[in-house]
Design an enzyme around this catalytic site. Structure first.
Site, mmCIF file in Angstrom:
data_model
loop_
_atom_site.group_PDB
_atom_site.id
_atom_site.type_symbol
_atom_site.label_atom_id
_atom_site.label_comp_id
_atom_site.label_asym_id
_atom_site.label_seq_id
_atom_site.Cartn_x
_atom_site.Cartn_y
_atom_site.Cartn_z
ATOM 1 N N SER A 112 0.343 2.032 -1.828
ATOM 2 C CA SER A 112 -0.402 1.189 -0.886
ATOM 3 C C SER A 112 -1.872 1.488 -0.709
ATOM 4 C CB SER A 112 0.224 1.306 0.494
ATOM 5 O OG SER A 112 1.158 0.310 0.638
ATOM 6 N N SER A 162 0.049 -2.154 0.497
ATOM 7 C CA SER A 162 -0.060 -2.749 1.812
ATOM 8 C C SER A 162 -1.409 -2.521 2.507
ATOM 9 C CB SER A 162 1.058 -2.208 2.706
ATOM 10 O OG SER A 162 0.929 -0.819 2.912
ATOM 11 N N LYS A 197 -5.917 1.824 9.500
ATOM 12 C CA LYS A 197 -4.880 0.825 9.242
ATOM 13 C C LYS A 197 -4.069 0.585 10.514
ATOM 14 C CE LYS A 197 -1.200 0.211 5.719
ATOM 15 N NZ LYS A 197 -0.661 0.781 4.456
HETATM 16 N N1 GLN Z 1 4.251 -1.868 -2.427
HETATM 17 C C1 GLN Z 1 5.073 -0.732 -2.139
HETATM 18 C C2 GLN Z 1 6.161 -1.101 -1.174
HETATM 19 O O1 GLN Z 1 6.197 -2.202 -0.763
HETATM 20 C C3 GLN Z 1 4.255 0.399 -1.614
HETATM 21 C C4 GLN Z 1 3.918 0.233 -0.199
HETATM 22 C C5 GLN Z 1 3.297 1.429 0.409
HETATM 23 O O2 GLN Z 1 2.852 2.348 -0.277
HETATM 24 N N2 GLN Z 1 3.293 1.440 1.732
HETATM 25 O O3 GLN Z 1 6.994 -0.311 -0.848
#
Ligand code: GLN
Length: 452
Positions: free
Chosen positions: A154, A130, A55
């Site tokens: 995410s 994400s 990532k």
């Molecule tokens: N969608 C969640 C957030 O925006 C989780 C994101 C993540 O795990 N990095 O915080």
């Protein structure tokens, strides 16, 4: 070499999905040649032949690490993340860096300087976020394994949307050194893949204590053992999660069918009350925004990345750099975080959320000590349309409803594909277990795949 060429072909066939911010084709081929030579004389590491994508928030020395943010445009890592170094030491091949939401903030991979990621199953829909690029790349065969991050879902949520497996390990299981911080007390490195065996191998290579991360655990890293299909487990499904209004009928029905299949297989399956469910999202968002506002204070135009050019003095330079460099969602979270940490509101938001986190952790810990696994759907719905939640951040946050419990509690969780809805979109089921029970989760995931 063949595996690298195969990945590169799939990546180029699926370039419209936009899963990659950058592809390291020449480097990967060069490394494949070296590893082929090692294989020929039996010197190869445990991950020889495995193609991995990382990532955009993970550091690989001398390669860009931008966390999909304009504020880090052109920034190169000056060291390699411990977890990634451990994979390289075992001869994994890195094929490229995956697109993601800016600093890991988002649930649809639409908040990215690299543009949105499309779902490979249906390009009018999001891949999740994400780690949307990671999940999409695994789904279409761009890599065997993608190393993402999972702060509140995410890794798991995009895995569910794209029909692959996503593991969030126990907090502290894998060193965070070299992972660009979002919310440090929640951040974990996640593993996405299609094969449980590959994921287990990668986990056992990456896990374990690292002197560069004081929060990394000294717990011994177990080796993954093949699933024992004769074990009968004690399983609880979170009743309040399955009854929640935001669940689509298809997700609810498919999960119930799966639970029924487990009962028929002789497992003990019971409902579990979790009345604190409604406190999960507010607690998660207050605390992660607070931590993010502090972690992201370092991007001031002086030490990293882009700097605004037209400022007349230092203060103005900070202001301009941050206004232009951060995207809307990241700014919203920095503002929220700054607010909940401010002197007047600290007690009513930040410290209260810390206390509620303790209650949520304790309640969750009690449940996972009583049962082998806790089960919920991974997401309330299948993948939504691109742009569908763009104007409504709260609707977007709701898609994390079921994944944040494991993040608030720090326990491991895994999303397994359990079929598709009527339009063919993948449905994921989440299994959670007690701290450091990743092996048990992986074995059970393998077993679940064999049931479907
Ligand atoms: N969608 C969640 C957030 O925006 C989780 C994101 C993540 O795990 N990095 O915080």
């Amino acid at each position: 070499m063949e595996v690298v060429e195969n990945s590169l072909n799939n990546i180029s066939k699926n370039s419209a999905v936009n899963a990659f911010a950058e592809i390291y084709a020449d480097e990967a081929k060069e490394r494949a040649r070296e590893i082929d030579a090692k294989l020929a004389d039996d010197r190869a590491g445990r991950l020889a032949g495995l193609v991995i994508a990382i990532k955009d928030n993970l550091c690989l020395n001398n390669h860009p690490a931008e966390a999909a943010s304009a504020i880090l445009s052109g920034s190169k890592a000056v060291y390699t993340a411990t977890a990634i170094q451990r994979l390289l030491d075992e001869d994994a091949i890195i094929i490229g860096r995956n697109n993601c939401d800016e600093f890991g903030m988002g649930s649809s991979n639409e908040n990215s300087k690299h543009g949105p990621v499309k779902n490979p199953v249906d390009p009018s829909r999001v891949a999740g976020g994400s780690s949307g690029g990671s999940a999409a790349a695994v789904a279409y065969g761009g890599c065997h394994i993608a190393i993402g991050s999972d702060t509140g879902g995410s890794g798991r949520q995009p895995a569910a949307f794209c029909g692959v497996l996503g593991l969030k390990p126990t907090y502290s299981r894998i060193s965070r050194y070299g992972l660009i911080a979002y919310a440090s007390s929640f951040d974990t490195i996640g593993i996405l893949g299609k094969s449980v065996d590959d994921m287990a191998l990668v986990l056992s290579c990456m896990a374990g204590y690292d002197p560069h991360d004081a929060t990394s655990s000294r717990q011994k890293v177990q080796n993954f053992t093949r699933p024992d299909n004769t074990t009968k487990y004690k399983i609880a499904y979170v009743k309040d999660a399955l009854m929640h209004d935001s669940l689509s009928t298809e997700v609810r029905d498919r999960t119930h069918e799966q639970l029924e299949a487990l009962t028929n297989e002789g497992h003990q399956v019971e409902p579990l009350d979790f009345e604190l469910l409604e406190y999960l999202l507010p607690t998660y968002y207050i605390l992660t925004c607070a931590e993010a506002s502090s972690n992201l204070a370092r991007y001031d135009g002086v030490r990293y990345g882009e700097r605004a050019k037209d400022a007349n003095n230092l203060e103005e330079m900070y202001e301009l750099t941050r206004s232009v460099g951060f995207g809307e969602e990241v700014k919203r979270r920095i503002l929220t975080g700054t607010f909940v940490l401010s002197a007047d509101y600290y007690d009513s938001y930040f410290s209260k959320a810390q206390k509620v986190r303790r209650l949520l952790r304790d309640e969750t810990a009690r449940a996972v000590s009583k049962y082998d696994f806790l089960i919920t759907p991974t997401t309330p719905t299948t993948a939504f349309k691109l742009g569908e939640h763009a104007a409504d951040p709260l609707a977007m946050y709701l898609s994390d409803l079921l994944t944040v419990q494991a993040s608030v509690a720090g326990i491991p969780a895994l999303s397994v594909p359990i079929g598709n809805d009527e339009s063919g979109l993948p449905i994921g089921m989440q299994i959670m277990a007690d701290n450091f029970q990743e092996n048990k989760l992986l074995s059970f995931a393998n077993y679940l795949l064999s049931l479907n």
